[in-house]
Enzyme design. Structure first.
Site, PDB file in Angstrom:
ATOM      1  N   SER A 132      -7.066   9.334  -4.287  1.00 35.19           N
ATOM      2  CA  SER A 132      -6.206   8.743  -5.318  1.00 35.19           C
ATOM      3  C   SER A 132      -6.316   7.228  -5.327  1.00 35.19           C
ATOM      4  O   SER A 132      -6.503   6.608  -4.290  1.00 35.19           O
ATOM      5  CB  SER A 132      -4.743   9.114  -5.089  1.00 35.19           C
ATOM      6  OG  SER A 132      -3.939   8.394  -6.015  1.00 35.19           O
ATOM      7  N   LYS A 187      -2.787  16.310  -2.472  1.00 38.37           N
ATOM      8  CA  LYS A 187      -3.138  15.440  -3.610  1.00 38.37           C
ATOM      9  C   LYS A 187      -2.445  15.929  -4.884  1.00 38.37           C
ATOM     10  O   LYS A 187      -1.977  15.126  -5.699  1.00 38.37           O
ATOM     11  CB  LYS A 187      -4.666  15.425  -3.790  1.00 38.37           C
ATOM     12  CG  LYS A 187      -5.150  14.770  -5.098  1.00 38.37           C
ATOM     13  CD  LYS A 187      -4.982  13.257  -5.089  1.00 38.37           C
ATOM     14  CE  LYS A 187      -5.025  12.579  -6.433  1.00 38.37           C
ATOM     15  NZ  LYS A 187      -6.131  12.792  -7.315  1.00 38.37           N
ATOM     16  N   HIS A 190       1.056  14.840  -4.736  1.00 38.22           N
ATOM     17  CA  HIS A 190       1.049  13.390  -4.999  1.00 38.22           C
ATOM     18  C   HIS A 190       1.082  13.150  -6.511  1.00 38.22           C
ATOM     19  O   HIS A 190       1.859  12.337  -7.019  1.00 38.22           O
ATOM     20  CB  HIS A 190      -0.205  12.750  -4.378  1.00 38.22           C
ATOM     21  CG  HIS A 190      -0.516  11.377  -4.909  1.00 38.22           C
ATOM     22  ND1 HIS A 190      -1.103  11.177  -6.145  1.00 38.22           N
ATOM     23  CD2 HIS A 190      -0.293  10.142  -4.401  1.00 38.22           C
ATOM     24  CE1 HIS A 190      -1.215   9.872  -6.357  1.00 38.22           C
ATOM     25  NE2 HIS A 190      -0.744   9.231  -5.309  1.00 38.22           N
ATOM     26  N   ASN A 191       0.232  13.854  -7.228  1.00 37.92           N
ATOM     27  CA  ASN A 191       0.176  13.650  -8.681  1.00 37.92           C
ATOM     28  C   ASN A 191       1.468  14.106  -9.357  1.00 37.92           C
ATOM     29  O   ASN A 191       1.924  13.477 -10.311  1.00 37.92           O
ATOM     30  CB  ASN A 191      -1.019  14.406  -9.281  1.00 37.92           C
ATOM     31  CG  ASN A 191      -2.325  13.703  -8.979  1.00 37.92           C
ATOM     32  OD1 ASN A 191      -2.426  12.926  -8.040  1.00 37.92           O
ATOM     33  ND2 ASN A 191      -3.345  13.977  -9.769  1.00 37.92           N
ATOM     34  N   GLU A 194       3.896  11.469  -8.888  1.00 37.65           N
ATOM     35  CA  GLU A 194       3.497  10.367  -9.786  1.00 37.65           C
ATOM     36  C   GLU A 194       4.048  10.621 -11.205  1.00 37.65           C
ATOM     37  O   GLU A 194       4.571   9.708 -11.849  1.00 37.65           O
ATOM     38  CB  GLU A 194       1.968  10.306  -9.791  1.00 37.65           C
ATOM     39  CG  GLU A 194       1.334   9.317 -10.711  1.00 37.65           C
ATOM     40  CD  GLU A 194      -0.201   9.486 -10.701  1.00 37.65           C
ATOM     41  OE1 GLU A 194      -0.813   9.632  -9.618  1.00 37.65           O
ATOM     42  OE2 GLU A 194      -0.787   9.499 -11.796  1.00 37.65           O
TER      43      GLU A 194
HETATM   44  P1  NDP Z   1     -16.401  13.485 -14.370  1.00 44.36           P
HETATM   45  O1  NDP Z   1     -15.254  14.338 -14.009  1.00 44.36           O
HETATM   46  O2  NDP Z   1     -16.483  12.948 -15.741  1.00 44.36           O
HETATM   47  O3  NDP Z   1     -17.745  14.301 -14.057  1.00 44.36           O
HETATM   48  C1  NDP Z   1     -19.006  13.760 -14.330  1.00 44.36           C
HETATM   49  C2  NDP Z   1     -19.967  14.022 -13.192  1.00 44.36           C
HETATM   50  O4  NDP Z   1     -20.057  15.435 -12.936  1.00 44.36           O
HETATM   51  C3  NDP Z   1     -21.369  13.554 -13.521  1.00 44.36           C
HETATM   52  O5  NDP Z   1     -21.972  13.063 -12.345  1.00 44.36           O
HETATM   53  C4  NDP Z   1     -22.020  14.838 -14.001  1.00 44.36           C
HETATM   54  O6  NDP Z   1     -23.405  14.838 -13.912  1.00 44.36           O
HETATM   55  C5  NDP Z   1     -21.438  15.807 -13.022  1.00 44.36           C
HETATM   56  N1  NDP Z   1     -21.560  17.183 -13.451  1.00 44.36           N
HETATM   57  C6  NDP Z   1     -20.867  17.799 -14.441  1.00 44.36           C
HETATM   58  N2  NDP Z   1     -21.242  19.088 -14.524  1.00 44.36           N
HETATM   59  C7  NDP Z   1     -22.177  19.298 -13.564  1.00 44.36           C
HETATM   60  C8  NDP Z   1     -22.911  20.423 -13.133  1.00 44.36           C
HETATM   61  N3  NDP Z   1     -22.754  21.615 -13.712  1.00 44.36           N
HETATM   62  N4  NDP Z   1     -23.776  20.263 -12.111  1.00 44.36           N
HETATM   63  C9  NDP Z   1     -23.943  19.068 -11.519  1.00 44.36           C
HETATM   64  N5  NDP Z   1     -23.263  17.957 -11.864  1.00 44.36           N
HETATM   65  C10 NDP Z   1     -22.380  18.081 -12.879  1.00 44.36           C
HETATM   66  O7  NDP Z   1     -16.548  12.257 -13.327  1.00 44.36           O
HETATM   67  P2  NDP Z   1     -15.431  11.298 -12.688  1.00 44.36           P
HETATM   68  O8  NDP Z   1     -16.217  10.338 -11.881  1.00 44.36           O
HETATM   69  O9  NDP Z   1     -14.467  10.779 -13.679  1.00 44.36           O
HETATM   70  O10 NDP Z   1     -14.582  12.262 -11.718  1.00 44.36           O
HETATM   71  C11 NDP Z   1     -15.192  13.009 -10.689  1.00 44.36           C
HETATM   72  C12 NDP Z   1     -14.107  13.832 -10.016  1.00 44.36           C
HETATM   73  O11 NDP Z   1     -13.106  12.943  -9.480  1.00 44.36           O
HETATM   74  C13 NDP Z   1     -13.347  14.775 -10.957  1.00 44.36           C
HETATM   75  O12 NDP Z   1     -12.987  15.938 -10.267  1.00 44.36           O
HETATM   76  C14 NDP Z   1     -12.103  13.984 -11.305  1.00 44.36           C
HETATM   77  O13 NDP Z   1     -11.024  14.819 -11.694  1.00 44.36           O
HETATM   78  C15 NDP Z   1     -11.831  13.294  -9.972  1.00 44.36           C
HETATM   79  N6  NDP Z   1     -11.029  12.081 -10.031  1.00 44.36           N
HETATM   80  C16 NDP Z   1     -11.205  11.188 -11.035  1.00 44.36           C
HETATM   81  C17 NDP Z   1     -10.428  10.033 -11.085  1.00 44.36           C
HETATM   82  C18 NDP Z   1     -10.657   9.024 -12.161  1.00 44.36           C
HETATM   83  O14 NDP Z   1      -9.894   8.040 -12.198  1.00 44.36           O
HETATM   84  N7  NDP Z   1     -11.663   9.187 -13.023  1.00 44.36           N
HETATM   85  C19 NDP Z   1      -9.398   9.754 -10.065  1.00 44.36           C
HETATM   86  C20 NDP Z   1      -9.359  10.722  -8.999  1.00 44.36           C
HETATM   87  C21 NDP Z   1     -10.131  11.844  -9.016  1.00 44.36           C
HETATM   88  P3  NDP Z   1     -24.291  14.395 -15.197  1.00 44.36           P
HETATM   89  O15 NDP Z   1     -24.377  12.916 -15.114  1.00 44.36           O
HETATM   90  O16 NDP Z   1     -25.574  15.068 -14.975  1.00 44.36           O
HETATM   91  O17 NDP Z   1     -23.588  14.870 -16.422  1.00 44.36           O
END
Ligand code: NDP
Length: 482
Positions: A132, A187, A190-191, A194
């Site tokens: 987080s 977590k 936590h949310n 929040e």
């Molecule tokens: P996203 O949730 O937008 O996911 C995108 C990533 O996932 C890319 O690297 C993408 O690869 C990959 N991906 C999607 N589908 C597949 C697949 N089938 N096989 C392999 N790779 C795949 O990215 P975020 O960085 O925003 O978040 C990552 C995680 O962290 C999520 O679970 C999110 O909920 C969590 N999180 C996010 C926060 C935030 O502020 N954004 C805060 C805390 C947690 P490609 O480039 O090839 O599409």
């Protein structure tokens, strides 16, 4: 040759910031992403930040795995849900017994538990880790890290994860909390907490704006001041900034232009459902989720206001001091509920979740970080309590603050202000602190229509009343007298 201390797959915003954070702390991180374009972008960014020396980009998955020192720790930071399962399957043929997958996305804890159980017989460790703090401040510069899963493999990754987490008074905001889905469970709560914090802040803002007639900027000044007192927290601080922001085009307060429809991604709903399923009231979280859902029905609300007329928002006689104390009291209730859910899960799943440690690792890095959590951490460190409301340090605060919560909620009811969350908190407090409630009547009703039985002190349980047969539910079991 294997030279990386750790591997990381998934170079979207969270993953790339985490990888840069790892590199900055002096560890070598191998990185991989399904689409090669993101690897290219990461390479440029790492170079721009002078961190390319500690990063090893790998375009081929097998090469990537081989570049990590065994026993391997491989972080996956991909979209939650099926992509995580797909990624595990793709990784498995390349891993060796003793290696570990560290999943850091927002996964549902039951999914994490399932994956942990699936990999255990294969001797592949699985760590479900809640992260987080947001992408920039958190992932890049120090998040709060809630670790659950395979304890043995946790120790392989402990140095890296502890180093990249936020620090509070020299202590890392990263801790191992328990087996299986424990990290993601914590977590999730936590949310949920929040959600409650944000909703209660919004309700108090509503009274300032519509009851006290304050401008956005005046409200912002109050939050800025409150941030120096017992409410000191990241969310109070950013609320001040949001309220002070001005729209560049119109020069009006930005907050006055933003549509009053709140989004949600699901972790609040999950928290509310789990709490209900475990029989632990978490009314502040439930209220916050409900309030977001009502907010999203803008067209319905506009139509309803057309039918009932504009709320008659008489100028409120509550003071800013009342609002500050009401928020503090509501917060204590909300955290009491959230921690009670965690305590129940600990008991139900055999996790032994350390409440004091959880409060400690939330003191910095995460969205709900606050001075209050430092007080909670020391209160819980003094001994286990089933509910924060009976922890001595908080009893004193609550005794001082609950009359203000009562005044604010009563004023809101008469002044036609919605207060879904703060009123839920007050009702919970009033229910929790009363020795004699009204469920005796409910038990009587249940016995009347369903012969469910009731208890009378000194006479035992499973007793029944003699009810007029004409009104009884015929489908129910026959009434049996004591
Ligand atoms: P996203 O949730 O937008 O996911 C995108 C990533 O996932 C890319 O690297 C993408 O690869 C990959 N991906 C999607 N589908 C597949 C697949 N089938 N096989 C392999 N790779 C795949 O990215 P975020 O960085 O925003 O978040 C990552 C995680 O962290 C999520 O679970 C999110 O909920 C969590 N999180 C996010 C926060 C935030 O502020 N954004 C805060 C805390 C947690 P490609 O480039 O090839 O599409």
């Amino acid at each position: 040759m294997a030279t990386a201390d750790i591997g990381l797959i998934g170079l979207a915003v969270m993953g790339s910031n985490l990888a840069l954070n790892i590199a900055e702390k002096g560890y070598t991180v191998a990185v991989h992403n399904r689409s090669p374009g993101r690897i290219d972008e990461f390479v440029s960014e790492a170079k721009a930040q002078g961190l390319d020396g500690n990063t090893i980009p790998k375009y081929d998955l097998a090469d990537f795995v081989q570049s990590v020192k065994a026993p391997r720790s491989i972080i996956i930071m991909v979209k939650a849900g099926k992509p995580v399962d797909d990624m595990i399957e793709q990784l498995l043929p390349h891993l060796e017994p003793g290696d570990a997958i560290i999943e850091c996305g927002n996964s549902l804890y039951t999914d994490t538990q399932r994956r942990f159980d699936y990999l255990k017989p294969k001797n592949i460790g699985y760590l479900g880790v809640g992260v987080s703090g947001g992408e920039e401040e958190g992932a890049r510069h120090g998040p709060s890290i809630m670790v659950g899963g395979s304890k043995e493999q946790w120790h392989n990754a402990e140095a890296v994860l502890t180093a990249i987490a936020a620090q509070f008074n020299g202590e890392s905001c990263c801790a191992y909390l328990g087996e299986g889905g424990a990290g993601h469970f914590v977590k999730m709560i936590h949310n949920g907490i929040e959600y409650g914090d944000m909703q209660m802040i919004a309700e108090v803002y509503g009274v300032m704006r519509d009851g006290l007639g304050m401008t956005a900027s005046e409200c912002g000044d109050v939050f800025k001041k409150w941030n120096e007192g017992p409410l000191n927290s990241y969310l109070i601080e950013i609320t001040g900034h949001v309220l002070h922001a001005v729209d560049a085009d119109t020069k009006k307060p930005l907050v006055d232009l933003i549509l009053d429809k709140a989004g949600q991604k699901g972790t609040g709903v999950w928290s509310a459902i789990v709490a209900q399923q475990m029989g632990v009231p978490a009314t502040a979280i439930e209220g916050a989720v409900a309030a977001r859902s009502i907010s999203s029905r803008k067209a319905e609300r506009v139509a309803a206001e057309g039918i009932y007329g504009r709320p008659n928002r008489v100028r409120s006689d509550v003071t800013l001091d009342d609002l500050e104390k009401a928020l503090l009291a509501g917060k204590i209730v909300s955290y009491a509920q959230g921690f009670a859910v965690i305590a129940k899960a600990s008991e139900e799943f055999g996790w032994s979740l350390p409440l004091a440690t959880i409060a400690k690792i939330w003191r910095a890095g995460c969205i709900i970080r606050s001075r209050f959590l430092d007080q909670m951490a020391s209160a819980y460190s003094k001994g286990d309590a089933s509910n924060l409301l009976i922890v001595p340090d908080f009893v004193a605060i609550m005794k001082d603050a609950h009359p203000s919560l009562r005044k604010v909620v009563a004023g809101a009811a008469m002044g036609e202000f919605p207060m879904v969350c703060l009123s839920a908190a007050l009702s919970y407090f009033d229910s929790y602190r009363q020795a004699q409630g009204t469920a005796n009547l409910i038990q009587g009703q249940r016995d009347f229509f369903g012969a469910h039985g009731f208890e009378i002190e000194g006479r035992g349980g499973d007793l029944h009343g003699t009810w007029p047969s004409t009104l009884q539910n015929k489908a129910a079991a026959p009434v049996v007298e004591e």
